[in-house]
Design an enzyme around this catalytic site. Sequence first.
Site, PDB file in Angstrom:
ATOM      1  N   ASP A  96       0.897  -1.095   0.028  1.00  0.00           N
ATOM      2  CA  ASP A  96      -0.199  -0.087   0.142  1.00  0.00           C
ATOM      3  C   ASP A  96       0.880   1.241  -0.028  1.00  0.00           C
ATOM      4  O   ASP A  96       1.990   1.106   0.498  1.00  0.00           O
ATOM      5  CB  ASP A  96      -0.895   0.039   1.355  1.00  0.00           C
ATOM      6  CG  ASP A  96      -2.118   0.814   1.086  1.00  0.00           C
ATOM      7  OD1 ASP A  96      -2.248   1.843   0.245  1.00  0.00           O
ATOM      8  OD2 ASP A  96      -2.970   1.034   2.117  1.00  0.00           O
ATOM      9  N   ASP A 269      -8.263  -7.150   0.548  1.00  0.00           N
ATOM     10  CA  ASP A 269      -7.167  -7.304   1.788  1.00  0.00           C
ATOM     11  C   ASP A 269      -8.196  -6.856   3.029  1.00  0.00           C
ATOM     12  O   ASP A 269      -8.951  -6.065   2.883  1.00  0.00           O
ATOM     13  CB  ASP A 269      -6.120  -6.549   1.587  1.00  0.00           C
ATOM     14  CG  ASP A 269      -6.451  -5.021   1.949  1.00  0.00           C
ATOM     15  OD1 ASP A 269      -6.181  -4.540   2.943  1.00  0.00           O
ATOM     16  OD2 ASP A 269      -6.671  -4.284   1.154  1.00  0.00           O
ATOM     17  N   CYS A 307     -13.718 -28.031   7.577  1.00  0.00           N
ATOM     18  CA  CYS A 307     -12.283 -27.386   7.339  1.00  0.00           C
ATOM     19  C   CYS A 307     -11.176 -28.402   7.873  1.00  0.00           C
ATOM     20  O   CYS A 307     -11.189 -28.971   8.572  1.00  0.00           O
ATOM     21  CB  CYS A 307     -12.070 -26.108   8.573  1.00  0.00           C
ATOM     22  SG  CYS A 307     -10.393 -25.247   8.148  1.00  0.00           S
ATOM     23  N   CYS A 309      -7.757 -27.523   8.116  1.00  0.00           N
ATOM     24  CA  CYS A 309      -6.663 -26.707   8.641  1.00  0.00           C
ATOM     25  C   CYS A 309      -5.950 -27.134   9.687  1.00  0.00           C
ATOM     26  O   CYS A 309      -6.803 -28.095  10.287  1.00  0.00           O
ATOM     27  CB  CYS A 309      -7.230 -25.163   8.835  1.00  0.00           C
ATOM     28  SG  CYS A 309      -7.856 -24.915  10.569  1.00  0.00           S
ATOM     29  N   CYS A 312      -8.197 -27.088  12.992  1.00  0.00           N
ATOM     30  CA  CYS A 312      -9.310 -27.785  12.969  1.00  0.00           C
ATOM     31  C   CYS A 312      -8.992 -29.364  13.026  1.00  0.00           C
ATOM     32  O   CYS A 312      -9.794 -30.153  13.780  1.00  0.00           O
ATOM     33  CB  CYS A 312     -10.325 -27.456  11.750  1.00  0.00           C
ATOM     34  SG  CYS A 312     -10.960 -25.952  11.808  1.00  0.00           S
ATOM     35  N   HIS A 338      -6.755 -20.489  11.361  1.00  0.00           N
ATOM     36  CA  HIS A 338      -8.100 -20.991  10.836  1.00  0.00           C
ATOM     37  C   HIS A 338      -8.804 -20.056   9.934  1.00  0.00           C
ATOM     38  O   HIS A 338      -9.285 -20.330   8.847  1.00  0.00           O
ATOM     39  CB  HIS A 338      -8.985 -21.646  12.046  1.00  0.00           C
ATOM     40  CG  HIS A 338     -10.388 -21.812  11.564  1.00  0.00           C
ATOM     41  ND1 HIS A 338     -10.735 -22.794  10.843  1.00  0.00           N
ATOM     42  CD2 HIS A 338     -11.611 -20.812  11.616  1.00  0.00           C
ATOM     43  CE1 HIS A 338     -12.115 -22.756  10.273  1.00  0.00           C
ATOM     44  NE2 HIS A 338     -12.515 -21.467  10.994  1.00  0.00           N
TER      45      HIS A 338
END
Length: 682
Positions: A96, A269, A307, A309, A312, A338
Amino acid sequence: MTHGRLNFHVEAQATGSHARAATFHTAHNQVRTPLFMPVGTQATVKGQLTQALEDAGSQILLANTYHLLLRPGPEVFRRTGGIHGFMSWKNSVLTDSGGFQIFSLPHSRAMSEEGAAFQSYLDGRTILLSPELSIETQVAIGSDIMMALDQCIPSTADEATARAALGITHRWAARSLAARGESTQALFAIVQGALYPELRRESAAGLTEMPFDGFAIGGLAVGESRSERQDTCELTAQLLPQDRPRYLMGVGTPLDILEAVHRGVDMFDCIIPTQVAQRGGAFTSRGFLQLRRGVYKYSEANLDPLCNCPTCARYSRAYLHHLTKTGEHLGWQLLGQHNLYFYHQLMRDIRQSIFEDRFLELYRERREILHKSDAENPIHVQKPKRKMAFHRGNYEVHRAPEGFASIRQISSGEIMHSRTPPMVEAHRLYIEQSDLAARLRLSANENMNGATTEPLVIWDVGLGAAANAMAAILCHEAQTAAGPTRPMHLVSFENDLDPLHLAFQHNREFTYLRHSAIGGLLTVGRWQSRDPGLRWTLVQGDFLASMVKSPAPPDLIFFDMFSSKTAADQWTLGAFREVFAACAGRAVELFTYTCSTPIRAALLAAGFHVARGCSTIDKVDTTIALTPEAARTLSPGGYELLGAEWLAKWGRSSAKFPIDLPADQQPAFEQAIRTHPQFQSM
């Protein structure tokens, strides 16, 4: 069709929607859209290893030019070969420009055609962030995609302000292109125009005539409603070229992203995935879960059964609940991991649905769940018995969806800190804006030469649950631990101590009240620290009537009364004239959370100079008032005093007069505002 340095190519377009799937290439990887970019402001995504980000599917990370310019500085990146090796990240980086951070500064910044002059929060030096310096810094950082410096303003700004910012943004965009030179880095421009369709059209038309590699939609998620954001997003996205990426800056929740993809946006974002994780929040296929809730204390279930991930796969809700309740950083890390997996999987699902031409079906399905909170364990209204245990007099404990506690006045429904944790708001609005730490520090020379031992006097107007007072006390204690410190006398005004008694009773949730000062104040109305330079005095009763009981006149005023709807008599012209008189010709600064036009006018008419304060979650700015003596000592990079734009807006306002001003005095009042010394140099 492909275009520019990114070789952007649209691969599929959804039927009945503007949603699209595309690819583009940077020097580091192929990028598939739509995509979400985790925010790594200071070359790190909070609580996350770069390996974990790669495993989650992060294609691009966002870093911020403003912060990296200050620390570690461009020279570090030049010597270490750029940000990728510096932070051990193999995929793309977008930087940015720093425009939004300049907009967010509470003071110490001044805008001009040349750029934004601001004071470093690290060492106080003044820096002019121009389009050229922004690009030079981004080139040194070595990002794959750079952003042109823009002037960010509130989305709810008046048309004249929006048009002026648009003009500067366009001129800075052209300068940014020229500054890039032969660099192979891509460069995006930022479309501005607030909520005015014609200005958005004008901005898009002007910027798309320049050879940018992509375009961002800026100036949203800074004050407007969700429907206004969606309408402006859809309008702007369709004004942008089909053959280049479209990036909606700073947005947002999974539902916000789904809606924006539907309207033709490719890139997003936001800090939300890690920010809500810090407070115990998790986005799941069953809705939004708040792990602070007691319902999870014994739950052996995975966080999200759909999920895959690492969080999880390995940890139970009971353990995540425990980490959240104890404030362990591991809880923040695991929930943040997560949430990022959830965001990236949502983007992959959206992309696949576009290729299979079933996006609208997915859109309808996901809208139903993404706005819900915990479909398995819905939140119900507390039973009366439990509610009674959490109230005292006219006040009750309020729990925000984000997981923090605050105090609510039952009769008015007003919440003392409705959307931001009490100490977070206290630090931002009062401690940081007043630069209290710097005011308290004594240099070595001052200490050796016997600098003034006169205490800094703070009037804490509206003690409430003591967040502002405790933030000031903790600031003083921190400075004392670090070195020589000026004495401080905190004077709190309050006519009803029930909020503080109630919060203190529940100090497991109001943890900042676990301090010896509270017992002393509630027991005898005063507290003296073991450090003789710090004391706290309570003045009970109506503020205006009890000002004369203060043991000392103020240097700073934290004006945090209930709003004018609830405590109208404390926000009148007459009230502020009394406060001004109490300042007795001293250099005094007053900070308050409101940005109300009639209240600012009342402060001006009472004799103060008035400046814009910092933004908050639900306000585009707040208010700082200064006595003439304080205004005369302002440095060039000091507070941003209200100027011609505000005066014009006030002149058009239908609510320009204080509530206690008789109609026959309004012409004289208006003349007094227009001839106020603050506006005479315009």
